[in-house]
Scaffold this active site. Structure first.
Site, PDB file in Angstrom:
ATOM      1  N   GLY A 196      59.539 -48.369 -18.839  1.00 58.14           N
ATOM      2  CA  GLY A 196      59.253 -48.605 -20.250  1.00 58.14           C
ATOM      3  C   GLY A 196      60.032 -47.672 -21.155  1.00 58.14           C
ATOM      4  O   GLY A 196      60.181 -47.922 -22.350  1.00 58.14           O
TER       5      GLY A 196
ATOM      6  N   GLY B 170      57.143 -51.338 -14.986  1.00 53.18           N
ATOM      7  CA  GLY B 170      58.598 -51.220 -15.168  1.00 53.18           C
ATOM      8  C   GLY B 170      58.985 -49.993 -15.970  1.00 53.18           C
ATOM      9  O   GLY B 170      58.145 -49.262 -16.487  1.00 53.18           O
TER      10      GLY B 170
ATOM     11  N   ASP C 176      53.091 -47.095  -8.719  1.00 55.29           N
ATOM     12  CA  ASP C 176      54.379 -47.127  -9.434  1.00 55.29           C
ATOM     13  C   ASP C 176      54.972 -45.726  -9.547  1.00 55.29           C
ATOM     14  O   ASP C 176      56.130 -45.575  -9.937  1.00 55.29           O
ATOM     15  CB  ASP C 176      54.211 -47.736 -10.828  1.00 55.29           C
ATOM     16  CG  ASP C 176      53.085 -47.092 -11.622  1.00 55.29           C
ATOM     17  OD1 ASP C 176      51.944 -47.109 -11.145  1.00 55.29           O
ATOM     18  OD2 ASP C 176      53.349 -46.547 -12.710  1.00 55.29           O
TER      19      ASP C 176
ATOM     20  N   ASP D 224      56.587 -46.977 -27.355  1.00 54.93           N
ATOM     21  CA  ASP D 224      57.798 -46.789 -28.162  1.00 54.93           C
ATOM     22  C   ASP D 224      59.073 -46.458 -27.381  1.00 54.93           C
ATOM     23  O   ASP D 224      60.143 -46.329 -27.967  1.00 54.93           O
ATOM     24  CB  ASP D 224      57.555 -45.700 -29.220  1.00 54.93           C
ATOM     25  CG  ASP D 224      57.159 -44.364 -28.598  1.00 54.93           C
ATOM     26  OD1 ASP D 224      57.206 -44.247 -27.351  1.00 54.93           O
ATOM     27  OD2 ASP D 224      56.808 -43.449 -29.353  1.00 54.93           O
TER      28      ASP D 224
HETATM   29  P1  AMP Z   1      53.471 -43.194 -16.041  1.00 54.93           P
HETATM   30  O1  AMP Z   1      52.248 -43.417 -15.204  1.00 54.93           O
HETATM   31  O2  AMP Z   1      53.323 -42.169 -17.102  1.00 54.93           O
HETATM   32  O3  AMP Z   1      54.662 -42.936 -15.188  1.00 54.93           O
HETATM   33  O4  AMP Z   1      53.759 -44.541 -16.897  1.00 54.93           O
HETATM   34  C1  AMP Z   1      53.149 -45.769 -16.668  1.00 54.93           C
HETATM   35  C2  AMP Z   1      53.928 -46.869 -17.327  1.00 54.93           C
HETATM   36  O5  AMP Z   1      53.919 -46.701 -18.748  1.00 54.93           O
HETATM   37  C3  AMP Z   1      55.380 -46.955 -16.925  1.00 54.93           C
HETATM   38  O6  AMP Z   1      55.714 -48.291 -16.836  1.00 54.93           O
HETATM   39  C4  AMP Z   1      56.093 -46.280 -18.077  1.00 54.93           C
HETATM   40  O7  AMP Z   1      57.409 -46.731 -18.221  1.00 54.93           O
HETATM   41  C5  AMP Z   1      55.240 -46.701 -19.255  1.00 54.93           C
HETATM   42  N1  AMP Z   1      55.327 -45.769 -20.388  1.00 54.93           N
HETATM   43  C6  AMP Z   1      54.788 -44.528 -20.481  1.00 54.93           C
HETATM   44  N2  AMP Z   1      55.078 -43.982 -21.680  1.00 54.93           N
HETATM   45  C7  AMP Z   1      55.821 -44.890 -22.360  1.00 54.93           C
HETATM   46  C8  AMP Z   1      56.432 -44.917 -23.661  1.00 54.93           C
HETATM   47  N3  AMP Z   1      56.324 -43.911 -24.514  1.00 54.93           N
HETATM   48  N4  AMP Z   1      57.129 -46.035 -23.993  1.00 54.93           N
HETATM   49  C9  AMP Z   1      57.250 -47.079 -23.163  1.00 54.93           C
HETATM   50  N5  AMP Z   1      56.681 -47.115 -21.946  1.00 54.93           N
HETATM   51  C10 AMP Z   1      55.980 -46.042 -21.534  1.00 54.93           C
HETATM   52 MG    MG Z   2      55.613 -43.719 -13.931  1.00 56.71          MG
END
Ligand code: AMP
Ligand code: MG
Length: 507
Positions: free
Chosen positions: A100, A98, A267, A132
């Site tokens: 985040g 989701g 995702d 965070d």
């Molecule tokens: P990504 O592969 O970098 O697009 O992220 C994978 C998952 O980690 C996604 O659900 C993002 O929303 C979550 N995510 C990455 N960095 C953060 C952060 N600093 N705070 C909260 N969720 C994060």
């Molecule tokens: Mg992502």
């Protein structure tokens, strides 16, 4: 022209798909919903640092509205939410992920139809898990500049509107080696027809929630796939075939310009075939098909340059599985994988025709391309410079290409001249140079260019970011005033530097 807050805002996603009954709140597993209502977190000391004039024009807005862009109170008509999705990360099902740290403010009209505006880095959501909800300046600059560069390269992508520094410090461990440090926080706003991902569908199927899946599919087709319907297997197949084809188109463009996404998890796959979620991506400089920019991927190299077409196919297969519960005869779905692999094959062939200046790609060209691929790997050879110089070559002699080689005294001259002669015969000494120059960009967003811009910006100087934004608006033009500065190979200092050849998901 008006400003963001006075635009008419829509929220079709919220209106038409099931949502979470709880507003905001702690990180949690959400059930039976496509989204959770959540407010962005205001920034303590925001400052607008980068702005895409073009994107603003497309939305018919004037520069400003710092409050909204930095997570302040939403204005009338906005109904901000974080999307719920799941995903396969590095081939393994990761269940609920989701948004985040992304919050969609709503939808507005643009000159290309209705688009969503989303903040990234604007604080906690129910999907933040243990993180965070923030983003750092370094990765926000990388996303802002790269998505704009990709757009101008003709690669389907989400876009960026603004980059704001928040005035807040955020703790990060760049290489996951225990060396944590404070970095400046930032928020970008980004724009896309929607931020629906393959994983948005997968999450419902994974827990057997066919009703929510159906509502999401209906919403997606109704609003984003005009001309498509969702009442029977044949209609769903036609829709999925379009997604398979647009995914193939996107990946072929990546292969053409030397882009390596770095985290092709399901995702991070847009339902619109747009490049999305710029994290530890990188650009091929030395032509190494096995290169991955992502340090987390170094041992298996799942997301290396050469694997991208195959991995996107794997991801399409996961999407098909997730839609299967809506089918009377799900076995028909396998034909969509054939559609994907046929499309990517055709696109790659026409890409090579463009790169090498042929009218059309012919069966006999397969061998020539295969030989070229191995030759390019014999010694360190710069992909972008090689193809650009090839577009200008006057005679089949590697002498005029030598600037593309990292060590000029290592050039395998004889092998190159033999290949060049074959190519020269193939094009009858008259390659289609115009086509070549529109296929082979002169300027791409090289890893070290990003790093230079980031280092200055971290000291408060965004002029290099602005210069690169301008340069990359015309990546196929000669721009001779920029030639000696930016039409150049990776400098020695960048070879093994963090941020250039080594990137992590820490952002
Ligand atoms: P990504 O592969 O970098 O697009 O992220 C994978 C998952 O980690 C996604 O659900 C993002 O929303 C979550 N995510 C990455 N960095 C953060 C952060 N600093 N705070 C909260 N969720 C994060
Ligand atoms: Mg992502």
């Amino acid at each position: 022209m008006s400003n963001l807050s006075s635009l008419t805002w829509y929220s079709r996603f919220v209106d038409e798909t099931p949502g979470d009954s709880v507003v905001g709140g702690p990180a949690r597993q959400v059930e039976g919903a496509c989204w959770s209502r959540v407010l962005p977190t205001p920034s303590p000391n925001p400052s607008l640092q980068l702005w895409s004039e073009e994107m603003a024009k497309s939305l018919s807005i004037t520069k400003g509205d710092l409050e909204i862009l930095s997570g302040g109170a939403p204005s009338s008509g906005m109904d901000p939410y974080a999307q719920r999705y799941g995903g396969h990360q590095f081939g393994t099902w990761a269940h609920q992920l989701g948004d985040g740290r992304a919050i969609t403010l709503g939808e507005v009209e643009s000159d290309v139809g209705i688009v969503e505006l989303q903040l990234k880095g604007s604080g906690l959501t129910p999907y933040s898990r243990t993180a965070d909800g923030k983003a750092v300046l370094r990765s926000s600059i990388r996303e802002f500049l790269c998505s704009e560069a990709m757009h101008h390269l003709g690669v389907p992508t989400t876009r960026a509107l603004s980059l704001v520094t928040t005035g807040e410090e955020v703790m990060r461990d760049i290489l996951y080696d225990g060396n944590r440090a404070f970095e400046q926080g930032a928020i970008i706003s980004r724009v896309s027809p929607s931020f629906i991902r393959f994983g948005s569908f997968q999450i419902h199927t994974a827990i057997g929630d066919t009703e929510t899946l159906r509502e999401l599919v209906e919403h997606t087709i109704r609003n984003h796939f005009p001309g498509h319907q969702y009442s029977n297997d044949q209609q769903l197949l036609a829709w999925l075939a379009d997604i398979a084809k647009s995914t193939a188109t996107m990946v072929s463009h990546w292969m053409r310009v030397g882009f390596v996404h770095g985290v092709m998890n399901t995702d991070n796959m847009s339902i619109h075939g747009l490049t999305i979620d710029y994290g530890p991506y990188g650009w091929i400089e030395d032509y190494d098909p096995n290169w991955t920019p992502n340090t987390t991927d170094l041992s298996h190299r799942r997301y290396k340059f050469a694997n991208q077409p195959r991995i996107a196919g794997w991801n399409v297969a996961r999407l098909l599985e997730s839609i299967a519960p809506l089918f009377d005869e799900p076995e028909q779905l396998s034909q969509i994988l054939d559609v994907y692999f046929e499309a990517i094959g055709e696109q790659q062939n026409s890409m090579w025709a463009g790169k090498l200046g042929f009218d059309t790609f012919e069966e006999k060209d397969v061998e020539l391309v295969r030989e070229l691929n191995s030759l390019l790997q014999l010694v360190e050879t710069d992909m972008t410079i090689f193809f650009r110089l090839l577009s200008d070559i006057e005679a089949p002699n590697v002498e005029s290409l030598k600037f593309a080689f990292y060590e000029e005294d290592e050039i395998p001259t004889q092998q190159w001249n033999e290949w060049l002669l074959k190519w020269w015969d193939r094009v009858d000494a008259t390659p289609d140079r115009i086509k070549m120059k529109l296929t082979n960009p002169k300027y791409v967003f090289r890893n070290w260019m990003a790093q230079l811009a980031i280092e200055d910006a971290e000291k408060g100087d965004f002029s290099l970011c602005e210069e690169l934004l301008e340069l990359l608006k015309n990546p196929y033009a000669e721009q001779m005033d920029m030639h000696s500065k930016w039409f150049t190979k990776r400098p020695e200092w960048a070879k093994s530097k963090v941020g250039c050849s080594m990137l992590s998901c820490s952002s």
